[in-house]
Design an enzyme around this catalytic site. Structure first.
Site, PDB file in Angstrom:
ATOM      1  N   GLU A  73       3.636  11.030  10.410  1.00  0.00           N
ATOM      2  CA  GLU A  73       4.165  10.973  11.789  1.00  0.00           C
ATOM      3  C   GLU A  73       4.357   9.507  12.187  1.00  0.00           C
ATOM      4  O   GLU A  73       5.364   9.151  12.819  1.00  0.00           O
ATOM      5  CB  GLU A  73       3.210  11.666  12.775  1.00  0.00           C
ATOM      6  CG  GLU A  73       3.138  13.180  12.625  1.00  0.00           C
ATOM      7  CD  GLU A  73       2.411  13.636  11.363  1.00  0.00           C
ATOM      8  OE1 GLU A  73       1.495  12.914  10.911  1.00  0.00           O
ATOM      9  OE2 GLU A  73       2.759  14.689  10.821  1.00  0.00           O
ATOM     10  N   GLU A 108       0.847  -1.199   0.000  1.00  0.00           N
ATOM     11  CA  GLU A 108       0.000   0.000   0.000  1.00  0.00           C
ATOM     12  C   GLU A 108       0.883   1.250   0.000  1.00  0.00           C
ATOM     13  O   GLU A 108       0.645   2.199  -0.746  1.00  0.00           O
ATOM     14  CB  GLU A 108      -0.920  -0.003   1.233  1.00  0.00           C
ATOM     15  CG  GLU A 108      -1.688   1.303   1.372  1.00  0.00           C
ATOM     16  CD  GLU A 108      -2.691   1.331   2.522  1.00  0.00           C
ATOM     17  OE1 GLU A 108      -2.796   0.321   3.252  1.00  0.00           O
ATOM     18  OE2 GLU A 108      -3.363   2.364   2.673  1.00  0.00           O
TER      19      GLU A 108
HETATM   20  C1  LIG Z   1      -9.281  10.608   1.535  1.00  0.00           C
HETATM   21  C2  LIG Z   1      -9.028   9.503   2.516  1.00  0.00           C
HETATM   22  C3  LIG Z   1      -9.138   8.183   2.100  1.00  0.00           C
HETATM   23  C4  LIG Z   1      -8.956   7.151   3.008  1.00  0.00           C
HETATM   24  N1  LIG Z   1      -9.156   5.859   2.607  1.00  0.00           N
HETATM   25  C5  LIG Z   1      -9.161   4.877   3.544  1.00  0.00           C
HETATM   26  C6  LIG Z   1      -9.562   3.550   3.182  1.00  0.00           C
HETATM   27  O1  LIG Z   1      -9.869   3.256   2.023  1.00  0.00           O
HETATM   28  N2  LIG Z   1      -9.596   2.604   4.157  1.00  0.00           N
HETATM   29  C7  LIG Z   1      -9.265   2.885   5.458  1.00  0.00           C
HETATM   30  O2  LIG Z   1      -9.337   1.991   6.285  1.00  0.00           O
HETATM   31  N3  LIG Z   1      -8.878   4.130   5.826  1.00  0.00           N
HETATM   32  C8  LIG Z   1      -8.833   5.130   4.902  1.00  0.00           C
HETATM   33  N4  LIG Z   1      -8.457   6.402   5.263  1.00  0.00           N
HETATM   34  C9  LIG Z   1      -8.115   6.675   6.662  1.00  0.00           C
HETATM   35  C10 LIG Z   1      -6.653   7.021   6.900  1.00  0.00           C
HETATM   36  O3  LIG Z   1      -5.826   5.912   6.736  1.00  0.00           O
HETATM   37  C11 LIG Z   1      -6.568   7.673   8.307  1.00  0.00           C
HETATM   38  O4  LIG Z   1      -7.193   8.933   8.213  1.00  0.00           O
HETATM   39  C12 LIG Z   1      -5.140   7.794   8.795  1.00  0.00           C
HETATM   40  O5  LIG Z   1      -4.590   6.548   9.097  1.00  0.00           O
HETATM   41  C13 LIG Z   1      -5.042   8.704  10.059  1.00  0.00           C
HETATM   42  O6  LIG Z   1      -5.971   8.271  11.036  1.00  0.00           O
HETATM   43  P1  LIG Z   1      -6.943   9.367  11.703  1.00  0.00           P
HETATM   44  O7  LIG Z   1      -7.584  10.132  10.613  1.00  0.00           O
HETATM   45  O8  LIG Z   1      -7.819   8.684  12.685  1.00  0.00           O
HETATM   46  O9  LIG Z   1      -5.985  10.365  12.468  1.00  0.00           O
HETATM   47  P2  LIG Z   1      -5.429  10.184  13.967  1.00  0.00           P
HETATM   48  O10 LIG Z   1      -4.941   8.814  14.161  1.00  0.00           O
HETATM   49  O11 LIG Z   1      -6.458  10.720  14.917  1.00  0.00           O
HETATM   50  O12 LIG Z   1      -4.199  11.171  13.941  1.00  0.00           O
HETATM   51  C14 LIG Z   1      -4.317  12.590  14.165  1.00  0.00           C
HETATM   52  C15 LIG Z   1      -2.910  13.187  14.159  1.00  0.00           C
HETATM   53  O13 LIG Z   1      -2.160  12.629  15.224  1.00  0.00           O
HETATM   54  C16 LIG Z   1      -0.961  12.079  14.725  1.00  0.00           C
HETATM   55  N5  LIG Z   1      -0.581  10.887  15.507  1.00  0.00           N
HETATM   56  C17 LIG Z   1      -1.366   9.826  15.812  1.00  0.00           C
HETATM   57  N6  LIG Z   1      -0.669   8.925  16.512  1.00  0.00           N
HETATM   58  C18 LIG Z   1       0.571   9.426  16.649  1.00  0.00           C
HETATM   59  C19 LIG Z   1       1.776   8.969  17.287  1.00  0.00           C
HETATM   60  N7  LIG Z   1       1.836   7.786  17.898  1.00  0.00           N
HETATM   61  N8  LIG Z   1       2.861   9.767  17.254  1.00  0.00           N
HETATM   62  C20 LIG Z   1       2.835  10.952  16.639  1.00  0.00           C
HETATM   63  N9  LIG Z   1       1.739  11.443  16.015  1.00  0.00           N
HETATM   64  C21 LIG Z   1       0.629  10.697  16.025  1.00  0.00           C
HETATM   65  C22 LIG Z   1      -1.263  11.712  13.287  1.00  0.00           C
HETATM   66  O14 LIG Z   1      -0.099  11.629  12.525  1.00  0.00           O
HETATM   67  C23 LIG Z   1      -2.131  12.890  12.874  1.00  0.00           C
HETATM   68  O15 LIG Z   1      -1.323  13.973  12.531  1.00  0.00           O
HETATM   69  C24 LIG Z   1      -8.600   7.446   4.354  1.00  0.00           C
HETATM   70  C25 LIG Z   1      -8.456   8.781   4.765  1.00  0.00           C
HETATM   71  C26 LIG Z   1      -8.667   9.801   3.872  1.00  0.00           C
HETATM   72  C27 LIG Z   1      -8.554  11.218   4.354  1.00  0.00           C
END
Ligand SMILES: Cc1cc2nc3c(=O)[nH]c(=O)nc-3n(C[C@H](O)[C@H](O)[C@H](O)COP(=O)(O)OP(=O)(O)OC[C@H]3O[C@@H](n4cnc5c(N)ncnc54)[C@H](O)[C@@H]3O)c2cc1C
Length: 379
Positions: free
Chosen positions: A366, A241
């Site tokens: 991150e 991926e």
């Molecule tokens: C357009 C789009 C398409 C997508 N398609 C899919 C899909 O097909 N299938 C699917 O399952 N998901 C999908 N996603 C989800 C995507 O993989 C997640 O949005 C991503 O993994 C981040 O998770 P979150 O949005 O919950 O952010 P969070 O996990 O809440 O993170 C918020 C912030 O905190 C930071 N952070 C979190 N943990 C840590 C850490 N341990 N140390 C430092 N910083 C940290 C992150 O980097 C980020 O900046 C999609 C997202 C988008 C926007």
């Protein structure tokens, strides 16, 4: 079987396909927030889906680089939402089924994914669990020859068209990573619900949805691999991926440089072409220099992947580096378009808005840095 020397021919065939079947309609698809279902069949008919699937399951058994090149070219042409769609099918889901699926699952799903008869989505993320995947709450409880699945997922690409959903759920709620399993969920099953299309700042033609699972009865034979081994499988398949996202980044960098090089040779200010001004020349040269460095790192990782030696750390470093570079480059190149760069009718604006999410999905940058840091410093 495709031979290696056919690679450039395959690329030019695909470029022609994009020019004929995508370019004239893409703006409309962006307005619709959806790539039409017919395009999936056309992609399949023309042999552009899951090309690395072995011949016995309907594919060409082509080297992985053919499959990756399709997402690169799609992004290069400025159709990143379509690159995400094709990548979801060919780069994300197909390898799970190829590498972990039972013989029956491979026969049931892969040939239809190759023809476009089946569109797939992968559903990991939940409202309260993105980076921290172990915190997912969707549950699968075994009952006789079924699992009963309840929960919801968000941000799911290809969600609207998905006929098959590769779903990550908890099979042992008391455990974190060791209580997760992966299911192949037929989207027509009773209890599978599709929410509204989410409004995004970019990737406008991509159908990104919430999915709901209300007491969905999934037959036991649709468990992918073994129960509670889901996290291990995710770790095993995530490099592909991230490689695919990196290919999209590379394509987008190339496409943005090509567009800008053309524009600055046509646009004049103060009686000279923008291309004659030192700032313009340096910005474009700097973009090209970074693109070359990124391409070398990318090629190294593709080679390692083909030798089954691409580590989670290396691909995390690549994904983080190349998507950061993509963000910087498209931002700096857009500047050379002046006000026109901010207008939707100029494709550079699409490169810009579509680039932003590359640093977020597929594991945020991150998290990629955390993975690299762990390899140096431990937990
Ligand atoms: C357009 C789009 C398409 C997508 N398609 C899919 C899909 O097909 N299938 C699917 O399952 N998901 C999908 N996603 C989800 C995507 O993989 C997640 O949005 C991503 O993994 C981040 O998770 P979150 O949005 O919950 O952010 P969070 O996990 O809440 O993170 C918020 C912030 O905190 C930071 N952070 C979190 N943990 C840590 C850490 N341990 N140390 C430092 N910083 C940290 C992150 O980097 C980020 O900046 C999609 C997202 C988008 C926007």
């Amino acid at each position: 079987m495709i031979q290696d020397q056919d690679y450039e021919l395959f690329r030019s065939n695909f470029q022609r396909f994009l020019a004929e079947h995508v370019a004239p309609y893409y703006e409309q698809w962006e307005e619709d927030g959806l790539i039409p279902r017919e395009l999936w069949y056309k992609l399949g008919e023309n042999g552009f889906l899951c090309v690395d699937v072995p011949e016995q399951y309907g594919g060409y058994g082509a080297p992985v680089k053919y499959s990756l090149m399709l997402v690169q070219e799609t992004a290069r042409a400025g159709f990143t939402a379509l690159a995400v769609a094709i990548g979801g099918q060919s780069e994300l889901v197909s390898p799970y089924i190829q590498n972990i699926g039972s013989e029956q699952q491979k026969h049931d799903w892969l040939p239809k994914m190759v023809t476009g008869e089946v569109v797939v989505a992968i559903a990991m993320t939940e409202a309260n669990a993105g980076s921290d995947l172990q915190a997912i709450r969707t549950q699968a409880v075994r009952q006789d020859d079924h699992y009963i699945i309840n929960g919801s997922k968000t941000f799911i690409s290809n969600g609207r068209h998905a006929d098959l959903i590769v779903l990550v759920a908890k099979t042992d709620a008391a455990k974190g990573a060791k209580g997760m399993s992966i299911f192949l969920v037929d989207a027509t099953l009773q209890g599978v619900g599709k929410g509204r299309s989410l409004k995004k700042i970019g990737l406008h033609a991509q159908d990104t949805l919430e999915l709901f699972f209300d007491h969905v009865e999934v037959p036991v034979n649709q468990l992918l691999g073994e129960e509670n081994q889901g996290f291990t499988y995710l770790m095993q398949e995530l490099p592909r991926e991230r490689l695919s996202i990196s290919m999209m980044a590379m394509g987008s960098i190339q496409g943005a440089i090509e567009l800008t090089a053309q524009y600055v040779q046509e646009r004049k200010a103060f009686g000279q072409y923008l291309s004659q001004m030192q700032n313009t020349r340096f910005v474009i040269a700097q973009a090209e220099i970074k693109a070359k460095a990124a391409a070398a790192f990318l090629q190294q990782c593709i080679n390692l992947y083909q030798q089954q030696q691409l580590s989670i750390t290396d691909v995390a470093a690549l994904k983080c580096f190349i998507t950061d570079v993509q963000g910087e480059i498209v931002d700096q190149l857009l500047q050379l378009f002046g006000g026109y760069g901010y207008m939707q009718e100029y494709p550079i604006s699409r490169f810009y808005v579509d680039a932003r999410v590359q640093r977020i999905y597929g594991g945020s940058n991150e998290i990629m840095k955390e993975i690299v840091a762990r390899s140096l410093l431990g937990k």
